[in-house]
Design an enzyme around this catalytic site. Sequence first.
Site, PDB file in Angstrom:
ATOM      1  N   CYS A   1      -9.050  -3.187   2.759  1.00 32.58           N
ATOM      2  CA  CYS A   1      -8.716  -4.007   1.940  1.00 32.58           C
ATOM      3  C   CYS A   1      -7.674  -4.958   2.417  1.00 32.58           C
ATOM      4  CB  CYS A   1      -7.666  -3.105   0.986  1.00 32.58           C
ATOM      5  SG  CYS A   1      -6.524  -3.894  -0.383  1.00 32.58           S
TER       6      CYS A   1
ATOM      7  N   CYS B   1      -3.862  -5.240   1.362  1.00 40.10           N
ATOM      8  CA  CYS B   1      -3.116  -4.238   1.777  1.00 40.10           C
ATOM      9  C   CYS B   1      -2.620  -4.273   3.299  1.00 40.10           C
ATOM     10  CB  CYS B   1      -4.033  -2.697   1.936  1.00 40.10           C
ATOM     11  SG  CYS B   1      -4.683  -2.162   0.275  1.00 40.10           S
TER      12      CYS B   1
END
Length: 138
Positions: A63, A66
């Site tokens: 991600c 993230c």
Amino acid sequence: MEISRLLIVVAIYLVFRYFVRSRSSDSSATMSHGKVIQVDNPVIFKALVSSGPVVVDFFATWCGPCKAVAPVIGKFSETYTGVKFLQVDVDKARSIAQEHQIRAMPTFVLYKDGKLLDKRVVGGNMKELEEGIKSISA
């Protein structure tokens, strides 16, 4: 199980995780910074969120957002020392992610004294997350 035994198990688990992480040469598999604790065991997770203010960062290694917010979370963990910061990789700890109905990453859920709060921050809104951290640490 007595609370003292549970705390001993948590301490042993954290020491074990520290040694495993320090011996690992693949730094791309971890996204932790600061004083963030990575958790992949549901029992340990429940023990860690059972008391005090806790911020849980549900993330995935693939991600992009993230990865972008990980250093900010690390900074928050060093700034708000009275708050526990946990990271849960949704691919490694699917049962924890499913229990919390995580549908997007990053998702931050907040606990206070073992109770899951309705407030959650989905995405990289660090200002909203910091407001939530301030509210649970007060």
